[in-house]
Write a protein that holds these residues in place. Sequence first.
Motif, mmCIF file in Angstrom:
data_model
loop_
_atom_site.group_PDB
_atom_site.id
_atom_site.type_symbol
_atom_site.label_atom_id
_atom_site.label_comp_id
_atom_site.label_asym_id
_atom_site.label_seq_id
_atom_site.Cartn_x
_atom_site.Cartn_y
_atom_site.Cartn_z
ATOM 1 N N LEU A 39 47.245 41.313 38.561
ATOM 2 C CA LEU A 39 45.727 41.318 38.740
ATOM 3 C C LEU A 39 45.110 40.062 38.838
ATOM 4 C CD1 LEU A 39 45.516 44.128 35.803
ATOM 5 C CD2 LEU A 39 45.299 44.283 38.271
ATOM 6 N N LEU A 40 45.796 38.713 38.381
ATOM 7 C CA LEU A 40 45.135 37.535 38.616
ATOM 8 C C LEU A 40 45.151 37.059 39.899
ATOM 9 C CD1 LEU A 40 44.038 34.826 37.459
ATOM 10 C CD2 LEU A 40 46.223 34.185 36.773
ATOM 11 N N ALA A 41 46.372 37.515 40.717
ATOM 12 C CA ALA A 41 46.441 37.024 42.182
ATOM 13 C C ALA A 41 45.343 37.906 42.966
ATOM 14 C CB ALA A 41 47.916 37.397 42.391
ATOM 15 N N CYS A 42 45.537 39.111 42.585
ATOM 16 C CA CYS A 42 44.327 39.887 43.132
ATOM 17 C C CYS A 42 42.886 39.366 43.028
ATOM 18 C CB CYS A 42 44.386 41.442 42.633
ATOM 19 S SG CYS A 42 45.904 42.321 43.384
ATOM 20 N N ALA A 43 42.761 39.027 41.884
ATOM 21 C CA ALA A 43 41.319 38.656 41.474
ATOM 22 C C ALA A 43 41.014 37.239 42.654
ATOM 23 C CB ALA A 43 41.072 38.250 40.125
ATOM 24 N N LEU A 44 42.044 36.210 42.543
ATOM 25 C CA LEU A 44 41.960 35.335 43.391
ATOM 26 C C LEU A 44 41.783 35.538 44.804
ATOM 27 C CD1 LEU A 44 44.702 32.872 41.516
ATOM 28 C CD2 LEU A 44 42.101 32.687 41.532
ATOM 29 N N SER A 45 42.337 36.430 45.440
ATOM 30 C CA SER A 45 42.535 37.012 46.800
ATOM 31 C C SER A 45 41.018 37.491 47.049
ATOM 32 C CB SER A 45 43.499 37.984 46.947
ATOM 33 O OG SER A 45 44.532 37.434 46.965
ATOM 34 N N ALA A 46 40.355 38.233 45.903
ATOM 35 C CA ALA A 46 39.066 38.768 46.264
ATOM 36 C C ALA A 46 38.017 38.010 46.312
ATOM 37 C CB ALA A 46 38.782 39.924 44.970
ATOM 38 N N ARG A 47 38.411 36.741 45.590
ATOM 39 C CA ARG A 47 37.352 35.480 45.508
ATOM 40 C C ARG A 47 37.331 34.617 46.719
ATOM 41 N NH1 ARG A 47 34.166 33.134 41.655
ATOM 42 N NH2 ARG A 47 34.999 34.456 40.240
ATOM 43 N N ILE A 48 38.561 34.461 46.971
ATOM 44 C CA ILE A 48 38.843 33.724 48.392
ATOM 45 C C ILE A 48 38.588 34.303 49.733
ATOM 46 C CG2 ILE A 48 40.711 32.416 49.599
ATOM 47 C CD1 ILE A 48 42.081 31.721 46.850
ATOM 48 N N GLY A 49 39.065 35.336 49.677
ATOM 49 C CA GLY A 49 38.733 36.271 50.918
ATOM 50 C C GLY A 49 37.589 37.160 51.106
ATOM 51 N N GLY A 50 36.934 37.118 49.763
ATOM 52 C CA GLY A 50 35.595 38.142 49.850
ATOM 53 C C GLY A 50 35.924 39.154 50.207
ATOM 54 N N ALA A 51 37.011 39.966 49.661
ATOM 55 C CA ALA A 51 37.618 41.085 49.968
ATOM 56 C C ALA A 51 37.025 42.245 48.888
ATOM 57 C CB ALA A 51 39.142 41.215 50.012
ATOM 58 N N GLY A 52 35.992 41.949 48.255
ATOM 59 C CA GLY A 52 35.508 42.939 47.042
ATOM 60 C C GLY A 52 35.859 42.860 45.804
ATOM 61 N N ARG A 53 36.016 43.777 44.972
ATOM 62 C CA ARG A 53 36.234 43.673 43.624
ATOM 63 C C ARG A 53 37.810 43.468 43.485
ATOM 64 N NH1 ARG A 53 32.154 48.169 40.869
ATOM 65 N NH2 ARG A 53 30.261 47.148 41.640
ATOM 66 N N THR A 54 38.040 42.994 42.495
ATOM 67 C CA THR A 54 39.477 42.859 42.015
ATOM 68 C C THR A 54 40.188 44.140 42.087
ATOM 69 O OG1 THR A 54 39.125 40.896 40.593
ATOM 70 C CG2 THR A 54 41.379 42.042 40.251
ATOM 71 N N ALA A 55 39.476 45.311 41.352
ATOM 72 C CA ALA A 55 40.171 46.442 41.154
ATOM 73 C C ALA A 55 40.425 46.978 42.745
ATOM 74 C CB ALA A 55 39.487 47.505 40.639
ATOM 75 N N GLN A 56 39.467 46.903 43.742
ATOM 76 C CA GLN A 56 39.727 47.325 45.214
ATOM 77 C C GLN A 56 41.003 46.479 45.897
ATOM 78 O OE1 GLN A 56 35.952 46.398 46.486
ATOM 79 N NE2 GLN A 56 35.295 48.469 46.538
ATOM 80 N N VAL A 57 40.954 45.232 45.417
ATOM 81 C CA VAL A 57 42.087 44.446 46.379
ATOM 82 C C VAL A 57 43.485 44.801 45.607
ATOM 83 C CG1 VAL A 57 43.053 42.091 46.301
ATOM 84 C CG2 VAL A 57 40.493 42.480 46.504
ATOM 85 N N ALA A 58 43.516 45.073 44.119
ATOM 86 C CA ALA A 58 44.671 45.337 43.617
ATOM 87 C C ALA A 58 45.182 46.901 44.065
ATOM 88 C CB ALA A 58 44.465 45.700 42.131
ATOM 89 N N THR A 59 44.218 47.827 44.342
ATOM 90 C CA THR A 59 44.603 49.258 44.983
ATOM 91 C C THR A 59 44.927 49.122 46.213
ATOM 92 O OG1 THR A 59 42.755 50.052 43.583
ATOM 93 C CG2 THR A 59 43.487 51.389 45.408
ATOM 94 N N ALA A 60 44.522 48.101 46.966
ATOM 95 C CA ALA A 60 45.139 48.162 48.348
ATOM 96 C C ALA A 60 46.245 47.299 48.503
ATOM 97 C CB ALA A 60 43.877 47.160 49.364
ATOM 98 N N PHE A 61 46.399 46.298 47.624
ATOM 99 C CA PHE A 61 47.744 45.797 47.667
ATOM 100 C C PHE A 61 49.078 46.288 46.852
ATOM 101 C CE2 PHE A 61 44.942 42.250 49.150
ATOM 102 C CZ PHE A 61 45.836 41.779 50.352
ATOM 103 N N ALA A 62 48.786 47.131 45.786
ATOM 104 C CA ALA A 62 49.564 47.834 45.021
ATOM 105 C C ALA A 62 50.802 48.504 45.633
ATOM 106 C CB ALA A 62 48.889 48.922 44.093
ATOM 107 N N PRO A 63 50.664 49.248 46.852
ATOM 108 C CA PRO A 63 51.858 49.801 47.479
ATOM 109 C C PRO A 63 52.780 48.696 48.266
ATOM 110 C CG PRO A 63 49.713 50.867 48.186
ATOM 111 C CD PRO A 63 49.313 49.760 47.547
ATOM 112 N N THR A 64 52.282 47.510 48.353
ATOM 113 C CA THR A 64 53.291 46.611 48.735
ATOM 114 C C THR A 64 53.931 45.819 48.029
ATOM 115 O OG1 THR A 64 51.818 44.490 48.110
ATOM 116 C CG2 THR A 64 51.115 45.595 50.194
ATOM 117 N N LEU A 65 54.156 46.410 46.566
ATOM 118 C CA LEU A 65 55.014 46.017 45.566
ATOM 119 C C LEU A 65 56.310 47.209 45.668
ATOM 120 C CD1 LEU A 65 52.876 45.077 42.664
ATOM 121 C CD2 LEU A 65 54.036 43.516 44.233
#
Length: 199
Positions: A39-65
């Motif tokens: 979740l911390l990595a997703c929060a940083l990705s959301a802030r750096i990339g402007g990809a939306g909220r942390t929850a949205q980034v986590a939902t998008a990247f969760a299947p990659t795990l």
Amino acid sequence: RDWSSDVCLPISLAEGTAGMVFGAGGLIGVWLAFAGAFLLACALSARIGGAGRTAQVATAFAPTLIPIGIAYNVAHNLSSLLVQGQRLIPLLSDPLGRRWDLFGTAAFRPDIGIVDARTTWYVALLAIVAGHAISTWLAHRVALRIPGGRGRAVAASIPLTVLMLAYTAVSLVILAEPMVKFDGPDGPSVRSEEHTSEL
């Protein structure tokens, strides 16, 4: 009167309960630590990339795990599957436990030496490295969908890439630990020293 016999059982139960509580707490703590790092990595990705909220980034990247989960299942359970899976052979002849021998395999006993520690170690190593590499690639592919160009996508994928590398490093450190230890007359020793020194 000897009271030791009266208190032995409660003390043993208390020690067993404490062990289960600490074990369960440690397991849950590890899960929470890994989830928190993700979740911390997703929060940083959301802030750096402007990809939306942390929850949205986590939902998008969760299947990659998912490849990492599959890799860990292979690494930790393949040897058990190969050994315990052989129990299906006698069950084919006696599926209901009625002392049948329908196919002449009821007396079959599993070969516990079907896979050795060296093979298990190499399979675990390859599975974990491959799983993390695939997850990193999938995370990059997901990051490319972020609006704003390739540069922003690459920047957004950096925190998750670092996280994948950290997961890989932790996994390899665990694999590098000796697989078997025993206490001999000269004190504790490691059975797998020859194995690790040859790698």
